[in-house]
Write a protein that holds these residues in place. Structure first.
Motif, PDB file in Angstrom:
ATOM      1  N   PRO A 283       0.808  -1.235   0.000  1.00 44.53           N
ATOM      2  CA  PRO A 283       0.000   0.000   0.000  1.00 44.53           C
ATOM      3  C   PRO A 283       0.835   1.276   0.000  1.00 44.53           C
ATOM      4  CG  PRO A 283       0.021  -0.991   2.180  1.00 44.53           C
ATOM      5  CD  PRO A 283       0.675  -1.975   1.271  1.00 44.53           C
ATOM      6  N   TYR A 284       2.132   1.172   0.291  1.00 46.47           N
ATOM      7  CA  TYR A 284       2.964   2.368   0.353  1.00 46.47           C
ATOM      8  C   TYR A 284       3.534   2.768  -1.004  1.00 46.47           C
ATOM      9  CZ  TYR A 284       2.697   1.404   5.334  1.00 46.47           C
ATOM     10  OH  TYR A 284       2.238   1.163   6.591  1.00 46.47           O
ATOM     11  N   VAL A 285       3.441   1.889  -1.994  1.00 48.23           N
ATOM     12  CA  VAL A 285       3.970   2.181  -3.334  1.00 48.23           C
ATOM     13  C   VAL A 285       2.941   3.010  -4.101  1.00 48.23           C
ATOM     14  CG1 VAL A 285       4.673   1.199  -5.545  1.00 48.23           C
ATOM     15  CG2 VAL A 285       5.402   0.119  -3.416  1.00 48.23           C
ATOM     16  N   LYS A 286       3.332   4.232  -4.456  1.00 47.46           N
ATOM     17  CA  LYS A 286       2.403   5.130  -5.154  1.00 47.46           C
ATOM     18  C   LYS A 286       2.600   5.100  -6.667  1.00 47.46           C
ATOM     19  CE  LYS A 286       1.871   9.243  -3.371  1.00 47.46           C
ATOM     20  NZ  LYS A 286       2.255  10.559  -2.815  1.00 47.46           N
ATOM     21  N   ASN A 287       3.819   4.790  -7.129  1.00 54.01           N
ATOM     22  CA  ASN A 287       4.108   4.806  -8.564  1.00 54.01           C
ATOM     23  C   ASN A 287       4.373   3.392  -9.066  1.00 54.01           C
ATOM     24  OD1 ASN A 287       4.794   5.510 -11.177  1.00 54.01           O
ATOM     25  ND2 ASN A 287       6.918   5.969 -10.649  1.00 54.01           N
ATOM     26  N   ARG A 288       3.333   2.760  -9.576  1.00 54.35           N
ATOM     27  CA  ARG A 288       3.485   1.391 -10.048  1.00 54.35           C
ATOM     28  C   ARG A 288       4.344   1.297 -11.309  1.00 54.35           C
ATOM     29  NH1 ARG A 288      -2.199  -1.916  -9.233  1.00 54.35           N
ATOM     30  NH2 ARG A 288      -2.016  -2.186  -6.962  1.00 54.35           N
ATOM     31  N   LYS A 289       4.372   2.347 -12.097  1.00 57.47           N
ATOM     32  CA  LYS A 289       5.198   2.319 -13.307  1.00 57.47           C
ATOM     33  C   LYS A 289       6.684   2.196 -12.976  1.00 57.47           C
ATOM     34  CE  LYS A 289       2.371   4.606 -16.823  1.00 57.47           C
ATOM     35  NZ  LYS A 289       2.558   3.537 -17.816  1.00 57.47           N
ATOM     36  N   GLY A 290       7.057   2.642 -11.783  1.00 56.65           N
ATOM     37  CA  GLY A 290       8.452   2.567 -11.401  1.00 56.65           C
ATOM     38  C   GLY A 290       8.877   1.208 -10.877  1.00 56.65           C
ATOM     39  N   ILE A 291       7.910   0.313 -10.658  1.00 58.54           N
ATOM     40  CA  ILE A 291       8.217  -1.004 -10.093  1.00 58.54           C
ATOM     41  C   ILE A 291       9.207  -1.769 -10.958  1.00 58.54           C
ATOM     42  CG2 ILE A 291       7.227  -3.306  -9.723  1.00 58.54           C
ATOM     43  CD1 ILE A 291       4.767  -1.944  -8.528  1.00 58.54           C
ATOM     44  N   PHE A 292       9.042  -1.691 -12.275  1.00 64.90           N
ATOM     45  CA  PHE A 292       9.808  -2.548 -13.171  1.00 64.90           C
ATOM     46  C   PHE A 292      11.290  -2.156 -13.209  1.00 64.90           C
ATOM     47  CE2 PHE A 292       5.397  -2.083 -14.337  1.00 64.90           C
ATOM     48  CZ  PHE A 292       4.979  -3.402 -14.173  1.00 64.90           C
ATOM     49  N   GLU A 293      11.565  -0.862 -13.261  1.00 65.58           N
ATOM     50  CA  GLU A 293      12.971  -0.451 -13.215  1.00 65.58           C
ATOM     51  C   GLU A 293      13.543  -0.675 -11.819  1.00 65.58           C
ATOM     52  OE1 GLU A 293      15.998   3.143 -14.540  1.00 65.58           O
ATOM     53  OE2 GLU A 293      13.829   3.455 -14.719  1.00 65.58           O
ATOM     54  N   TYR A 294      12.732  -0.515 -10.790  1.00 63.33           N
ATOM     55  CA  TYR A 294      13.183  -0.766  -9.422  1.00 63.33           C
ATOM     56  C   TYR A 294      13.662  -2.217  -9.276  1.00 63.33           C
ATOM     57  CZ  TYR A 294      12.834  -1.357  -4.318  1.00 63.33           C
ATOM     58  OH  TYR A 294      13.091  -1.646  -3.001  1.00 63.33           O
ATOM     59  N   VAL A 295      12.899  -3.148  -9.817  1.00 60.96           N
ATOM     60  CA  VAL A 295      13.275  -4.560  -9.746  1.00 60.96           C
ATOM     61  C   VAL A 295      14.498  -4.837 -10.617  1.00 60.96           C
ATOM     62  CG1 VAL A 295      12.522  -6.914 -10.304  1.00 60.96           C
ATOM     63  CG2 VAL A 295      10.957  -5.350  -9.152  1.00 60.96           C
TER      64      VAL A 295
END
Length: 387
Positions: A283-295
């Motif tokens: 619930p704390y992740v606001k920008n889902r588009k950034g998930i992929f580069e983060y991983v």
């Protein structure tokens, strides 16, 4: 550039020999084969939406002017449509029964089904046409400056015009063909549509590392697009191989840049999938588009996720508790200043001079709640990072 106004050409003449190929990138022809309606530098047909194409036919039936149409004179008696492709194609498609319009009773009617007088009204309409003659550069420059029926050309459509040639023709046939079976797969990662050149544009952007104009200039007369196609397919295959779950937020990301940055690293697709699902559920992740580069980046840069920060009430509560404890002990209310050896060791900072910090970093599982919050002076907080 020389122009000659023609007012004697009828819709019937324009539609004589009209051929419409559903596969974008192929030519459209009329005027007994003497008119190329969709030259290689033109955009694909975009009026087939049941609104704009219908509006063109209704305008003819009501006697409304369709506006100026421009032909480029290619040779004696041979022309290309410079401006007016969408309108002419709509007319040709209607008279060849490719779509219907509603009559006064609200019933759909294709061309063969309407009254004879209405057919005559359409076919005998005379169009206002300028025949233009000039050098290639003059024609292309004019094409760049006009809008087609109020729909501005996008960046790739302009580039297609400037660098027209066999390379553009082949590129449009592959990437701007709505019948291409690969489009469904591409749509998961590339935003846009085939007939507005979006897949072609993205493929060129990726292979050229952003220098699309320079790349098209160098390859303008190439008779194959193998490099573009191979690179595009390589990026798409890499993405779909690393991320086995397709999420809507993947569409439109900078996959070309991400491929260049991360394709040398090894990834376990099953582990990547678990990480992505966990982040989607956080619930704390606001920008889902950034998930992929983060991983892809090893889950180090939490700024990509725009993690939800502590609210003002939490910050004020923690600040008050820390400050009261610090004043009682005669030390700084910044825990890191307190253990230092400089003049700030006993300094009491104002709330505005402090930032809220995760004691246990969010990236290592620390929650964004009051129990995991501490107030640090801005200098120490910005130096702390995710340690």
């Amino acid at each position: 550039m020389k122009t000659t106004l023609r007012t004697d050409i009828t819709v019937k003449e324009i539609c004589d020999g009209f051929v419409y190929n559903e596969l974008e990138g192929k030519g459209l022809f009329g005027l007994s084969g003497r008119l190329t309606i969709q030259p290689e530098y033109q955009r694909s047909y975009i009026y087939a939406d049941g609104k704009r194409d219908v509006a063109v036919i209704e305008s003819l039936l009501k006697g409304y002017p369709l506006g100026l149409i421009y032909f480029n004179t290619v040779s004696d008696g041979k022309f290309e449509v410079l401006d007016g492709q969408q309108r002419i194609t709509s007319i040709g498609r209607y008279v060849t029964d490719k779509f219907a319009i509603k009559d006064e009773n609200g019933l759909p009617q294709n061309f063969t089904g309407i009254a004879a007088n209405k057919k005559d009204l359409i076919m005998e309409t005379k169009l206002l046409i300028y025949e233009c003659e000039g050098t290639e550069s003059e024609i292309k420059e004019w094409f760049r400056t006009i809008n087609i029926a109020g729909v501005p050309l996008n960046e790739q459509e302009l580039l297609n015009a400037v660098y027209s040639g066999p390379f553009v023709t082949l590129g449009k046939a592959e990437f701007s063909n709505s019948g291409n079976a690969n489009i469904q797969k591409w749509n998961a990662y590339v935003a846009g549509s085939a007939n507005r050149q979006d897949f072609w544009h993205r493929a060129l952007e990726w292979v050229s590392r952003g220098d699309i104009g320079g790349y098209m200039s160098r390859h303008r007369h190439d008779t194959d697009i193998a490099e573009v196609k191979t690179y595009f397919d390589t990026v798409i295959d890499w993405v779909s191989g690393v991320f086995t779950d397709v999420e809507s937020e993947m569409r439109g990301l900078e996959w070309g840049r991400l491929y260049e940055t991360y394709h040398g690293s090894a990834y376990d697709p099953a582990e990547v999938s678990r990480d992505v699902r966990a982040l989607y559920g956080d619930p704390y992740v606001k920008n889902r588009k950034g998930i992929f580069e983060y991983v892809l980046g090893g889950k180090k840069d939490s700024r990509l996720l725009d993690v939800r920060v502590f609210d003002e009430a939490t910050k004020k509560s923690v600040y008050a508790r820390q400050t009261a404890d610090a004043e009682a002990k005669g030390v700084s209310n910044c825990p890191l200043c307190m253990i230092g050896h400089d003049a700030n060791r006993e300094r009491i900072w104002k709330l505005s001079e402090m930032d809220a910090d995760h004691m246990a970093a969010w990236s290592t599982g620390g929650a964004t709640d009051a129990k995991n919050c501490q107030m640090l002076c801005k200098t120490h907080n910005r130096a702390k990072g995710n340690r």
